[in-house]
Write a protein that holds these residues in place. Structure first.
Motif: not given
Length: 202
Positions: A7-11, A101-107, A128-136
């Protein structure tokens, strides 16, 4: 336990963010600019847009108490696009490589809903990731443990098999409280090393 979810942060992990970029032009005097960010358009004020408050409400609140600063207050949203000046191509390459590589990546990000959609349009890799949770979008912000739990539920993650990457130490601690592994982002090379240490080669 092997890492199944990344899971990646963005900013400040995937894209740059710096309000000084436009405001060094809007308020050229450094001392005055610091006062403005310390007393008017503060971090605490801005984070409420990440929690879901509208920009119209946010601006009205400040203009009521600082009417002489109306132009500067409205400039924050008006020139937001300048604050996100570029992507961090080396860390973006890591994320994209994991996806290939087929890893499960979200943000998971603290971001106002509208500016996040602007960011996605400007930086297509954010789609590109599978999805994202946006706080707003959900009215929760890091490091509240509830936002990590919401992300876990939304994307069907196993917390013990999840690693989170963020540039904020409090956000890292929030993830750990939710049962995730987490690493503080300081640069792409260190991130590669942190992932490799957990058996994730990029």
């Amino acid at each position: 336990m092997p890492i199944d979810h990344i899971v990646f942060d963005i900013g400040k992990v995937l894209i740059h963010y710096d309000p000084d970029i436009p405001f060094s032009r809007i308020i050229p005097d450094a001392a005055e600019r610091k006062w403005f960010f310390d007393n008017v358009c503060t971090h605490d004020w801005n984070i409420e847009q990440d929690r879901g408050r509208t920009w119209a409400d946010a601006e009205a609140l400040l203009i009521e108490t600082h009417p002489d600063r109306e132009a500067h207050i409205r400039a924050f949203r008006k020139h937001w696009h300048e604050m996100v000046s570029h992507s961090y191509d080396d860390s973006v390459a890591i994320m994209e490589g994991l996806i290939v590589e087929g890893r499960d990546v979200t943000m998971l990000t603290n971001f106002a809903s509208d500016t996040f959609r602007e960011a996605q349009a400007r930086f297509p890799f954010l789609t590109k990731p599978r999805g994202v949770t946006v706080s707003g979008d959900i009215g929760l912000i890091k490091p509240d443990i509830a936002i990590y739990e919401a992300h876990t539920k939304s994307f069907g993650l196993n917390p013990a098999a999840t690693i989170f990457i963020d540039d904020s130490a409090p956000n890292i601690e929030g993830a750990k409280k939710a049962g995730w592994d987490a690493v503080l982002f300081t640069g792409a090379e260190q991130l590669r090393a942190d992932l490799l240490e957990r058996g994730v080669r990029v």
